[in-house]
Design a protein around this motif. Structure first.
Motif, PDB file in Angstrom:
ATOM      1  N   UNK A 177       0.834  -1.194   0.000  1.00  0.00           N
ATOM      2  CA  UNK A 177       0.000   0.000   0.000  1.00  0.00           C
ATOM      3  C   UNK A 177       0.872   1.249   0.000  1.00  0.00           C
ATOM      4  N   UNK A 178       0.547   2.188  -0.911  1.00  0.00           N
ATOM      5  CA  UNK A 178       1.250   3.459  -0.988  1.00  0.00           C
ATOM      6  C   UNK A 178       0.264   4.603  -1.130  1.00  0.00           C
ATOM      7  N   UNK A 179       0.776   5.782  -1.419  1.00  0.00           N
ATOM      8  CA  UNK A 179      -0.080   6.981  -1.392  1.00  0.00           C
ATOM      9  C   UNK A 179      -0.456   7.528  -2.767  1.00  0.00           C
ATOM     10  N   UNK A 180       0.432   7.414  -3.756  1.00  0.00           N
ATOM     11  CA  UNK A 180       0.214   8.163  -5.005  1.00  0.00           C
ATOM     12  C   UNK A 180       0.077   7.304  -6.257  1.00  0.00           C
ATOM     13  N   UNK A 181       0.981   6.358  -6.445  1.00  0.00           N
ATOM     14  CA  UNK A 181       1.077   5.605  -7.701  1.00  0.00           C
ATOM     15  C   UNK A 181       0.715   4.149  -7.448  1.00  0.00           C
ATOM     16  N   UNK A 182      -0.214   3.653  -8.239  1.00  0.00           N
ATOM     17  CA  UNK A 182      -0.590   2.239  -8.154  1.00  0.00           C
ATOM     18  C   UNK A 182       0.060   1.492  -9.307  1.00  0.00           C
ATOM     19  N   UNK A 183       0.891   0.514  -8.990  1.00  0.00           N
ATOM     20  CA  UNK A 183       1.511  -0.330 -10.005  1.00  0.00           C
ATOM     21  C   UNK A 183       0.725  -1.636 -10.067  1.00  0.00           C
ATOM     22  N   UNK A 184       0.176  -1.919 -11.232  1.00  0.00           N
ATOM     23  CA  UNK A 184      -0.617  -3.127 -11.437  1.00  0.00           C
ATOM     24  C   UNK A 184       0.186  -4.066 -12.320  1.00  0.00           C
ATOM     25  N   UNK A 185       0.481  -5.250 -11.825  1.00  0.00           N
ATOM     26  CA  UNK A 185       1.243  -6.219 -12.611  1.00  0.00           C
ATOM     27  C   UNK A 185       0.472  -7.519 -12.709  1.00  0.00           C
TER      28      UNK A 185
ATOM     29  N   UNK B  70      -1.480   5.524 -12.564  1.00  0.00           N
ATOM     30  CA  UNK B  70      -1.479   4.069 -12.688  1.00  0.00           C
ATOM     31  C   UNK B  70      -0.346   3.654 -13.619  1.00  0.00           C
ATOM     32  N   UNK B  71       0.410   2.624 -13.230  1.00  0.00           N
ATOM     33  CA  UNK B  71       1.419   2.011 -14.092  1.00  0.00           C
ATOM     34  C   UNK B  71       1.096   0.521 -14.194  1.00  0.00           C
ATOM     35  N   UNK B  72       0.989   0.004 -15.421  1.00  0.00           N
ATOM     36  CA  UNK B  72       0.774  -1.430 -15.606  1.00  0.00           C
ATOM     37  C   UNK B  72       2.066  -2.066 -16.118  1.00  0.00           C
ATOM     38  N   UNK B  73       2.333  -3.289 -15.669  1.00  0.00           N
ATOM     39  CA  UNK B  73       3.552  -4.004 -16.064  1.00  0.00           C
ATOM     40  C   UNK B  73       3.175  -5.436 -16.433  1.00  0.00           C
ATOM     41  N   UNK B  74       3.631  -5.874 -17.593  1.00  0.00           N
ATOM     42  CA  UNK B  74       3.372  -7.240 -18.054  1.00  0.00           C
ATOM     43  C   UNK B  74       4.548  -7.705 -18.902  1.00  0.00           C
TER      44      UNK B  74
END
Length: 589
Positions: free
Chosen positions: A469-477, A524-528
């Protein structure tokens, strides 16, 4: 290596200057050269050793590259590459920036057709032959070299069926060594064995019945015979078929005796032939072994479980199921389309079918996935080995398209585990009974943890897992690339800014979690480890557009290009999804 014949050879024209009695010496030197390089740099060994005489004879008799030579799959093309201008840089084979391990049109005019998947050579060479006819070039020869495992594939039969009703100048050479990567299977193997043993009357020859001029079987290691037959066939018009018998791994004792291991043995001692041992007892298991051993464990509890693989029992570790339950594990040969529809047929009868196919090879059965499985909503369990970037095999083998090509199919669940425990648990969950088919994708190589054979846990369908859990940026992988993400975030000076969510389920997406994420973060940042076009990140963008979210979304993954060969870490770096690249990206947020 001064004074050797091979030193005088750069291109096939140099071979044609030799006397026929010199060719056995050239063959011995070519084998030695291949062994010297592959023992250190790794690669596909046995197949290339088995066709050394054939390779030399083809370039000696035919006017390559004017005569067009197509190698099926290309595992066996190392000698061809060495003799066609690539000897001096063969040590770069399969390495980043080096030559490809497979025939590649952009690399050499002698590579007339790019290959990496099997059973394409006959159709490609026939297409070339018909084109030559149309252009009035009746003197040109067109040669397809195909193995006994590859010729059993449906596409090869389609090519034979068409060629037999043409007068195209096509020569099909069957390299019969009774093995592909694993031993060949099926009725055609038994037929070819009968032919080799002289137990099949010539008048019942199935190749002749398809209107081919059949020759063979002949010794594929005997230059006198090869040169005689190839010269005769060079001057024979219409569809022709030469059946040769070879030994995979010829010239290296261990490779002849253990043809499966020495297909691609890794590093080995070039003098003794012994594979160099890797101390792996303390290492995490390979993902393929997690699949294979878990399947056996589940099959012991569930008598309805069936395993299917198209010609990859060793590579997929389906071999464990075949050893434990030989009646419930099936190798169908190189026949991905058949594998999928066979699985569908079994599923209609209540069987729990694990259809294990490399990600890149499931592409070959796309219609069957849609028409025979998903349309009928049959709960086949697809296990997609080698998903993501696979390393040195390169563009033909990367499993980077599966999310994109499966994502648009109704009824199909797509799941990518974060680690070996989650792979184990999704296999357990799937065999409990699903209402839909599922595709489970996992990478080549080793997993994360040594202690992985833990009690099974049922996975809740369609749910994302918050990892930080963080405050600003959600990284979805999604999938195992999430481990790179976790390391990068943990090492970042701005770690407190980042949340990290693992989306094992690419489809269906956890929309409840996504609503909460979009409402509580600024970016939002997505990584795949698949293509960004049509992949997981595209699904997140679609969700945002559908629900009128205006947050910035950055998608990371494989760019819109074919990724060449190199180590997996090098290729991840190229795609900006390795730990360092992700760290740099996160630091810039």
């Amino acid at each position: 290596m001064a004074g050797k014949l091979l030193d005088t050879i750069q291109y096939p024209n140099d071979i044609r200057k030799l006397m026929p009695e010199q060719l056995p010496q050239l063959a011995a030197e070519l084998r030695e050269f291949i062994i010297d390089i592959v023992s250190v740099k790794e690669g596909h060994l046995g197949a290339s050793l088995g066709v050394v005489e054939l390779t030399i004879a083809l370039h000696y008799v035919f006017d390559t590259p004017n005569d067009l030579l197509v190698w099926d799959v290309g595992h066996q093309a190392y000698g061809h590459k060495i003799l066609t201008g690539r000897k001096d840089n063969f040590d770069t084979n399969r390495q980043l920036g080096g030559i490809s391990g497979f025939p590649k049109r952009s690399e050499s005019e002698y590579d007339t057709f790019g290959t990496g998947h099997s059973s394409t050579s006959i159709s490609a060479a026939l297409g070339m032959a018909i084109a030559s006819q149309i252009k009035g070039d009746t003197a040109k020869n067109h040669i397809a070299v195909i193995g006994d495992a590859s010729i059993a594939s449906g596409m090869a039969f389609e090519g034979l069926n068409h060629a037999g009703v043409t007068d195209a100048n096509l020569l099909v050479i069957l390299n019969d060594n009774a093995i592909g990567i694993d031993p060949s299977v099926g009725a055609l193997k038994h037929y070819l064995t009968q032919v080799k043993d002289g137990r099949n009357p010539r008048q019942n020859n199935m190749i002749k019945s398809l209107n081919f001029d059949y020759t063979g079987p002949v010794d594929g290691h005997d230059f006198t015979t090869l040169l005689k037959e190839l010269t005769k066939l060079k001057n024979t018009k219409g569809p022709k078929f030469l059946h040769i018998i070879t030994t995979k791994g010829k010239g290296l004792k261990q490779a002849e005796e253990d043809q499966v291991k020495y297909h691609a043995p890794g590093k080995f001692d070039k003098l003794t032939g012994e594979v160099l041992a890797v101390a792996d007892s303390h290492l995490p298991p390979k993902y393929q072994d997690v699949f294979g051993l878990t399947l056996v464990e589940l099959a012991q509890q569930n008598p309805k479980i069936i395993g299917i693989t198209p010609a990859m029992p060793s590579g997929s570790s389906m071999k464990f199921m075949m050893e434990a339950f030989p009646q419930r594990a099936i190798d169908v040969g190189i026949a991905e389309q058949h594998a999928v529809t066979l699985a569908a047929g079994m599923a209609t009868q209540g069987m729990v079918v694990f259809c294990n196919i490399y990600s890149t090879f499931l592409q070959r059965a796309y219609d069957q996935v849609i028409h025979d499985v998903a349309l009928q909503n049959l709960p086949v369990i697809f296990c997609l080995d080698r998903a993501g970037l696979v390393g040195e095999d390169g563009a033909t083998h990367h499993g980077v398209f599966d999310i994109a090509y499966l994502n648009c199919i109704p009824n199909l669940i797509i799941f990518a585990p974060l680690n070996e425990s989650e792979l184990r648990n999704i296999l357990y969950t799937a065999q409990l009974g699903l209402e839909h088919p599922i595709a489970i994708r996992y990478p080549r190589g080793r997993s994360q943890n040594v202690n992985w054979q833990l009690p099974f846990l049922k996975i809740e369908m369609g749910k994302a897992v918050p990892l930080k859990t963080g405050t600003d940026v959600a990284v979805l992988s999604t999938g195992t690339i999430g481990n790179n993400v976790a390391i990068s975030i943990s090492e970042s000076e701005k770690s407190s800014l980042f949340s990290h969510y693992h989306f094992g389920f690419v489809k269906p997406l956890d929309e409840d979690a996504l609503h909460a994420i979009f409402k509580s973060h600024k970016k939002i940042i997505t990584v795949e480890d698949g293509t960004v076009i049509g992949g997981f990140g595209s699904s997140i963008i679609f969700f945002a557009a559908k629900n009128n979210y205006s947050l910035e979304i950055k998608t990371l993954g494989v760019p819109d290009s074919f990724i060449e060969h190199g180590s997996t870490s090098e290729l991840q770096h190229y795609c900006n999804i390795d730990v360092k690249s992700l760290s740099d990206i996160f630091s810039a947020c």
